[in-house]
Every structure is written in structure tokens, then in C-alpha cells.
Design a protein around this motif. Structure first.
Motif, PDB file in Angstrom:
ATOM      1  N   GLN A  82     -25.835  22.317  -7.762  1.00  0.00           N
ATOM      2  CA  GLN A  82     -26.855  21.853  -8.697  1.00  0.00           C
ATOM      3  C   GLN A  82     -27.063  20.354  -8.608  1.00  0.00           C
ATOM      4  N   GLU A 138     -33.443  26.440  -3.987  1.00  0.00           N
ATOM      5  CA  GLU A 138     -32.743  27.669  -4.316  1.00  0.00           C
ATOM      6  C   GLU A 138     -31.316  27.303  -4.658  1.00  0.00           C
ATOM      7  N   GLN A 139     -30.865  27.708  -5.841  1.00  0.00           N
ATOM      8  CA  GLN A 139     -29.480  27.454  -6.212  1.00  0.00           C
ATOM      9  C   GLN A 139     -28.689  28.729  -5.983  1.00  0.00           C
ATOM     10  N   ALA A 197     -25.768  29.534  -7.371  1.00  0.00           N
ATOM     11  CA  ALA A 197     -24.914  29.964  -8.483  1.00  0.00           C
ATOM     12  C   ALA A 197     -25.647  29.725  -9.792  1.00  0.00           C
ATOM     13  N   ALA A 198     -25.885  30.780 -10.533  1.00  0.00           N
ATOM     14  CA  ALA A 198     -26.557  30.632 -11.819  1.00  0.00           C
ATOM     15  C   ALA A 198     -25.585  30.124 -12.866  1.00  0.00           C
ATOM     16  N   THR A 246     -24.152  30.822 -15.951  1.00  0.00           N
ATOM     17  CA  THR A 246     -24.006  31.904 -16.921  1.00  0.00           C
ATOM     18  C   THR A 246     -22.728  31.773 -17.734  1.00  0.00           C
ATOM     19  N   CYS A 293     -33.412  38.431  -8.034  1.00  0.00           N
ATOM     20  CA  CYS A 293     -32.748  37.163  -7.716  1.00  0.00           C
ATOM     21  C   CYS A 293     -31.377  37.025  -8.363  1.00  0.00           C
ATOM     22  N   ARG A 294     -31.217  37.533  -9.579  1.00  0.00           N
ATOM     23  CA  ARG A 294     -29.983  37.397 -10.364  1.00  0.00           C
ATOM     24  C   ARG A 294     -29.646  35.943 -10.646  1.00  0.00           C
ATOM     25  N   GLU A 295     -30.651  35.069 -10.603  1.00  0.00           N
ATOM     26  CA  GLU A 295     -30.446  33.642 -10.827  1.00  0.00           C
ATOM     27  C   GLU A 295     -31.422  33.072 -11.854  1.00  0.00           C
ATOM     28  N   ASP A 309     -32.870  30.449 -18.060  1.00  0.00           N
ATOM     29  CA  ASP A 309     -33.617  30.729 -16.832  1.00  0.00           C
ATOM     30  C   ASP A 309     -34.504  29.553 -16.431  1.00  0.00           C
ATOM     31  N   CYS A 327     -30.667  38.458 -16.633  1.00  0.00           N
ATOM     32  CA  CYS A 327     -29.692  38.137 -15.584  1.00  0.00           C
ATOM     33  C   CYS A 327     -28.914  36.861 -15.882  1.00  0.00           C
ATOM     34  N   VAL A 328     -29.457  35.975 -16.734  1.00  0.00           N
ATOM     35  CA  VAL A 328     -28.749  34.717 -17.014  1.00  0.00           C
ATOM     36  C   VAL A 328     -28.700  34.362 -18.493  1.00  0.00           C
TER      37      VAL A 328
END
Length: 328
Positions: free
Chosen positions: A207, A230-231, A233-234, A236, A277-279, A298, A315-316
Motif C-alpha cells: 500500500q 492493483e493492491q 492485500a485488502a 480487512t 476481486c476479493r479486494e 472498499d 469482501c472487505v
């Protein structure tokens, strides 16, 4: 709500230690056929039968888009893993069968007459591997700037160095490496200073690197349409446990402090949901809020939409209270 696509059954045919923390997995279709086509920047979602239940982790495809006999992904072992990366590292072996989603691309290259500037940090190199194949094949102007903590921890740096040293006609001088252990730092602001009007910049990694590119772009007045990130790791973590209620059935599902709503619903199995995406960036898992308030994490909803509290990305995002009722 479901966008469920048929899974692809694949066999793990090779596992390589790309760095002390990163393994590269080569996957082939279990039936021996050709895998679906994809473009550079695409990812797949791997179903992982971890001890905590069935997990769904997204991984960038780093193999060539022109060789569909196999896919390759890289998995970094995380100390704070929910179990997915740990399971892949410790338990998945050559010959094992896995289920994956078809490829999806939320980080594509954009057509331009100018340069494509690729900035990677650590395992953020992975989506650029396939993109460089595409750029090379189309004779496009591009540069890769890859920063890592040390040569020993850099994913694929030896492979990239081989391109520089032995295959100059392939990627050669397109590639630039920054080894922090040797005092080599990537000057993001300096790189963006030399962007011409048709150039595009792409960044993937921690990040802090993404924010540095965003800040430099804003300071230099580069339009957001030419900055892409594009990251891997979200964010969460840092929440508290709460309960999600599925309004259509009344079913109550506990969500643990280090678990996302999406993961809890998937493990419960009562309803089918999907997320590309799950991000928190694609919007495919957006769900309506019937009762309660969301803590939005998000990058998809606008500030006005977040304040309206009509929906969230499961997802987040999390609940602000102990109970959240969703339109599922």
C-alpha cells in the motif's frame, strides 16, 4: 446474488521455491486440454481446503498469455495468513487436484501510443510478468521498475536478471531493479516527472508504494485515467466480531474478528455469492443493507454511496454494530 462461473479442475504439475517466502505453482487442466485464454493482469481464484474451511484466494497469473497449456501463480507465505497461503505452502504437492475460477482481469493494459510504465514492489511483480509478454509481442514502449527489500527475497529477480543479462533482445534494458539492501531506492516522483501525455503508469505492491504513486501523480497533475493500481492485500483486519443476518431466510451467520463477511457466508454455504476481486474494487459482491450500518473499506463505492448506507461490498467491509441484516 450469484455470478458463479463453472470451476476449472486443474492438476499441480510443478512447485518451485521462487524465494524463501514465495512458491510458484504450475497448473494444468486435469483433462489435459487447453486452459481458457487470458490477458496480462488477469487473476484466478483458487479454492483452498484449509483447516478453517474452504477458502477462496485470488492470485495473479504470471505465465505467458500465449501458452495456454498451463497457468502459473505465485503464493507468498504470510505469517498472519487465514490459512490459505500456509496451506498452499505446507500441504499442496505436485500431482494434487485444485479447483480454480476462470481468469478475470481487473488490471488490464490500456491502449496507448505512449509508454507503459510498470512499477512493482515485492510480489507485486506477478501481474507484470504476463503484461510484459504482451508488450514485448506488440513492440510497445514500456519500462519495468521493480523494487524489493533484498535480492534473496525478490520474487523472480533471477529470472528477470536473466532477461537483462542473457536475453537483451527480449526485455533487456526495459527492466530496472532496486535492491533496498544495497541502498538502491526507486524514486517514484522522479519516474512520473518524465511522463508524456500519452503515457500510462501501473503500480502493484505494498500500500505504501501505491500511495506514493498516487501522491506523485496528484502533485504532478497526471489525470487519474492514466494511473492504474492493483493492491495484493485488502485491508480487512482490525475489526470485531459481529453477526450477519440473511434477510430472505432469517439465517444468522457469525463473522469473526479476522474474517470477512464473504468468507463467513462461503463457509456457511447457505447461499451462493461471488466476487471477482476479493479486494473491494470490482463491485461484484455488492449487497443491499436491510438493517444496520456498514464500516466501508472498499475502493468501489463513492463517498456519497457509503454515507447512504444502502449497500456494502461483503469482501472487505464490516458492520459498525453487532448485527447487520443483508438482502440475501
Amino acid at each position: 446474488m450469484s455470478l458463479q462461473s463453472p470451476n476449472i479442475t486443474v492438476r499441480v504439475v510443478a512447485i518451485e521455491q521462487a524465494s524463501p517466502l514465495i512458491k510458484r505453482f504450475t497448473l494444468q487442466a486435469a483433462d489435459g486440454g487447453q486452459l481458457p485464454a487470458f490477458s496480462g493482469g488477469s487473476h484466478i481464484i483458487v479454492q483452498i481446503p484449509a483447516a478453517s474451511g474452504l477458502l477462496h484466494n485470488a492470485y495473479s497469473l504470471l505465465s505467458s498469455p500465449f501458452q495456454l497449456q498451463q497457468y502459473q501463480i505465485a503464493v507468498r507465505r504470510e505469517d498472519a495468513s487465514r490459512g490459505g497461503s500456509a496451506f498452499m505452502h505446507a500441504h499442496v504437492a505436485e500431482g494434487d487436484i485444485l479447483q480454480i475460477s476462470p481468469p478475470n482481469n481487473l488490471f488490464p493494459l490500456h491502449a496507448t501510443s505512449g509508454r507503459q510504465l510498470l512499477i512493482a514492489g515485492g510480489i507485486g511483480i506477478t501481474p507484470f510478468m504476463a503484461q510484459m509478454e504482451e508488450l514485448q509481442s506488440s513492440d510497445a514502449a514500456f519500462e519495468l521498475h521493480y523494487a524489493f527489500r533484498s535480492r534473496e527475497q525478490a520474487a523472480f529477480v533471477d529470472e528477470q536478471a536473466a532477461f537483462v543479462d542473457e536475453l537483451a533482445a527480449r526485455y533487456g534494458a526495459h527492466c530496472h531493479f532496486y535492491d533496498a539492501a544495497q541502498g538502491e531506492l526507486c524514486n517514484v516522483a522522479g519516474l512520473l516527472q518524465h511522463m508524456a501525455e500519452p503515457d500510462h503508469v501501473y503500480v502493484c505492491g505494498p500500500q505504501s508504494l501505491i500511495q506514493a504513486v498516487q501522491q506523485a501523480g496528484a502533485e504532478q497533475g497526471i489525470p487519474s485515467a492514466r494511473l492504474h493500481w492493483e493492491q495484493f492485500a485488502a485491508s480487512t483486519s482490525g475489526g470485531v466480531a459481529f453477526t450477519v443476518v440473511l434477510a430472505r431466510s432469517g439465517r444468522e451467520i457469525p463473522v469473526a474478528a479476522e474474517q470477512t463477511i464473504l468468507q463467513a457466508i462461503e463457509m456457511d454455504g447457505a447461499v451462493a455469492v461471488d466476487c471477482l476481486c476479493r479486494e473491494g474494487v470490482c463491485g461484484t459482491c455488492e449487497v443491499g443493507i436491510v438493517e444496520g450500518e456498514a464500516e466501508h473499506r472498499d475502493q468501489y463505492l463513492s463517498e456519497e454511496e457509503k454515507q447512504a448506507q444502502n449497500s456494502l461490498l461483503i469482501c472487505v467491509s464490516r458492520a459498525r454494530g453487532s448485527r447487520l441484516v443483508l438482502d440475501l
